[in-house]
Scaffold this active site. Structure first.
Site: not given
Ligand SMILES: Cc1cc2nc3c(=O)[nH]c(=O)nc-3n(C[C@H](O)[C@H](O)[C@H](O)COP(=O)(O)OP(=O)(O)OC[C@H]3O[C@@H](n4cnc5c(N)ncnc54)[C@H](O)[C@@H]3O)c2cc1C
Length: 387
Positions: A123, A125, A131, A245
């Site tokens: 856990g 995100t 991110t 990972e």
């Molecule tokens: C099916 C699924 C399973 C998952 N399982 C897990 C889990 O088990 N545990 C867990 O902790 N998380 C999990 N996640 C979360 C996953 O790790 C995140 O969705 C992923 O890291 C992207 O983060 P975010 O969705 O918050 O996107 P955001 O951080 O909101 O970013 C959105 C977009 O903007 C881009 N972006 C953001 N900042 C910048 C920047 N400075 N420069 C350029 N581009 C940028 C990103 O690349 C992305 O494309 C899961 C996600 C999914 C969809």
């Protein structure tokens, strides 16, 4: 199946393939259609010991390296399955292995190796921080022999099919730490006990058949004994596990890519339009050949990352580059496969649309492509830090 040259892992590949062959396309298709969990498949992998590959023998695992673990994940995806249902176990336990106390390792690892307990969830995100992990708002405050957790997580996978989760929470407020990466800690959370005492699980319906959830914590008490390593060092521990990972996810993408190439070459050779096999047209051949070349190149980077990891050498650049190349190659193979199948690619019974959805995820999770590019720009090429 497209012939690849036998490699040094051929016996391992054959053994995993034999198990996976007991779960044909129709099994995975049916599980996907009802948005179920591939319980029988994960059980069979667990009983055969494949999900305990990285656990040392002294704790009941097989003590294999990351290279072997990656081959297991690759073969699951190459068989038409989806390692997303069970890959958490492979890399989550690495965190415990590297940073857990002797007593914690003795408590958890033998039971994970035997399959009695599943450690499938991590856990990290949160909805507001995305991110930018250092901005997480979930807090864990020490009170006596326990930490009291409040906050929220999103996209936390396999919670309903795991016994334990590694949770990242802030133990010192961001305003009080010198470095923003300080002041976060990781804990082992007993998921079934937590559901009874302060954790609410809300499943997220999503594009792939991936069991993932929102989690809400309201005064959840975690025994202080469940803290892994030192308080405040959790972010570093999580980062530590990311190279494994990323490399394992790269291997899954390579497995997907090879599945697409197998399917598309077979179809292109059989399907006759305008009086000849569509695969005779170079417009059809070239995207397939291109995807194949890119999968093979990604495979080399995957094994380079594995070799460095298994030799305890730094491998951040290689693990990130392997994930980038493999996710891109599998997506290109998916696109070629769908296109060449024409309308039939959209029919569930061909499984192409299912694998197409599944492999698309890897451009976003567990790390998005932009963040890998940013890592390489800053940490490998020395370009100025952008955030
Ligand atoms: C099916 C699924 C399973 C998952 N399982 C897990 C889990 O088990 N545990 C867990 O902790 N998380 C999990 N996640 C979360 C996953 O790790 C995140 O969705 C992923 O890291 C992207 O983060 P975010 O969705 O918050 O996107 P955001 O951080 O909101 O970013 C959105 C977009 O903007 C881009 N972006 C953001 N900042 C910048 C920047 N400075 N420069 C350029 N581009 C940028 C990103 O690349 C992305 O494309 C899961 C996600 C999914 C969809």
């Amino acid at each position: 199946m497209v012939k690849s040259k036998p490699d040094r892992y051929q016996d391992l590949r054959d053994a995993v393939r034999a198990l996976c062959a007991q779960f044909p396309d129709s099994y995975h298709r049916e599980v996907d259609a009802r948005r179920g969990y591939p319980e029988a498949f994960v059980d069979a992998l667990t009983k055969a010991g494949w999900l305990a590959a990285l656990i040392p023998q002294e704790y009941g695992g097989s003590g294999l390296g990351l290279a072997e673990a990656s081959v297991i994940m690759e073969e699951i995806n190459r068989s038409g399955g989806n390692a997303g249902a069970c890959h958490g176990q492979m890399y989550n336990m690495g965190t415990l292995l590297r940073h857990g106390s002797a007593a914690q390792k003795q408590l958890y690892l033998p039971k994970i190796a035997s399959g009695e307990w599943r450690l499938q969830s991590m856990g990290v995100t949160e909805p507001s921080s995305g991110t930018d992990t250092t901005k997480i708002r979930t807090t864990a405050v020490k009170r006596g022999d326990a930490y009291v957790v409040n906050g929220q997580k999103v996209w936390i996978s396999r919670v309903q099919h795991s016994d334990w989760m590694i949770l990242l929470a802030r133990t010192t407020p961001l305003a009080e730490v010198q470095k923003r990466t300080d002041g976060m800690s990781i804990f082992m959370v007993d998921l079934r006990a937590a559901e009874r005492s302060g954790m609410t699980v809300r499943p997220i319906a999503n594009m792939v058949n991936h069991e993932t959830n929102e989690l809400f914590f309201e005064n959840l008490e975690i025994p202080a004994a469940n803290l892994i390593g030192d308080e405040g060092s959790g972010f570093r521990y999580i980062l530590d596990g990311l190279n494994a990972e990323r490399t394992l996810i790269a291997a899954e993408c390579i497995g997907d890519g090879r599945w697409f190439i197998d399917r598309v070459t077979a179809y292109a050779g059989e399907r006759v339009v305008f009086g000849r096999a569509i695969g005779q047209n170079q417009g059809v051949q070239f995207p397939i050949a291109e995807a194949h070349i890119e999968i093979e190149a990604a495979d080399l980077m995957r094994f380079r990352a594995c070799a460095l990891f298994d030799a305890h050498e730094p491998c951040g650049a290689e693990a990130n580059m392997a994930k980038y190349l493999a996710a891109k190659a599998s997506w290109e193979a998916a696109n070629a496969c769908l296109q060449v199948h024409g309308g039939f690619g959209f029919a569930h019974e061909y499984d192409v649309e299912r694998k197409f959805r599944e492999t698309r995820l890897y451009q976003v999770a567990p790390i998005s492509t932009n963040l890998i590019l940013s890592y390489v720009a800053e940490h490998v090429l020395g370009l100025p830090r952008s955030f």
